[in-house]
Motif scaffolding. Structure first.
Motif: not given
Length: 208
Positions: A109-133
């Motif tokens: 639920g961190f994005a309204s669509s997979r396309a938006e989620a992909r954009q947010l990930v590509n822009h560096g808004h998330f970390t995985v296990n504490g490291r930027k991904s």
């Protein structure tokens, strides 16, 4: 094949069903599939074509590709990965696609669509296990923790997300909305994937 950048609602109409590519719009009366449930183009409405076996397999493959937003090259790669796993190849393929970072962010639920989620990930808004991904195709594993970066949590986008978060999170995921954090607690099962797809047709297509 280059990434498709045209109107995504045409893709849903081409497949004859909702692929939920437009986020909230897909759940409203504005969804073009509800109004014009026929293929796009000049001859889409009156055209009735009986598909060959190859055509049926192709449509199933394209449906899944468009649903998850992956290229043909990526799809083939995931098929080979799934084919080497224990179990049913078709189910392994769908599970692998579900474990992509962009899909996990969307499912939480961190994005309204997979396309938006992909954009947010590509822009560096998330970390995985504490490291930027910032790689949308990163495959998550059981136990992995995804979290919105501390700096990003103060943005209007994510503040609004906390206020309006939808609680329909799949059982293989765990979410802490207040801290904008999620965890993969188990592998997704076939029952968790609501897309009406006959994955064995995709396996038949690629195994030739």
């Amino acid at each position: 094949m280059a990434r498709y950048t045209g109107p995504v609602c045409r893709l849903c109409r081409r497949e004859g069903q909702k692929l939920y590519l437009k986020g909230d719009k897909c759940y409203t009366d504005k969804c073009p599939v509800s109004k014009r449930n026929y293929a796009p183009g000049q001859h889409g409405k009156g055209r009735r074509v009986k598909l060959s076996n190859y055509g049926v397999q192709l449509r199933e493959k394209q449906k899944v590709r468009r649903y998850y937003g992956v290229s043909e090259k990526q799809m083939l790669k995931y098929y080979h990965m799934a084919d080497k796993m224990e179990g049913i190849t078709g189910e392994n393929l769908l599970k692998t696609l579900e474990l992509r970072l962009d899909n996990v962010a969307y499912r939480l639920g961190f994005a309204s669509s997979r396309a938006e989620a992909r954009q947010l990930v590509n822009h560096g808004h998330f970390t995985v296990n504490g490291r930027k991904s910032d790689v949308a195709s990163h495959l998550m594993s059981v136990g992995d923790v995804i979290e919105v970066k501390q700096k990003s949590k103060s943005s209007e986008k994510f503040k609004e997300l906390v206020e309006n978060h939808q609680g329909n999170v799949k059982p293989w995921l765990q979410v802490d909305v207040e801290n904008l954090q999620g965890k993969v607690v188990s592998e997704p099962s076939r029952e968790d994937i609501e897309l009406p797809i006959e994955e064995h047709l995709i396996v038949e297509r690629y195994s030739k």
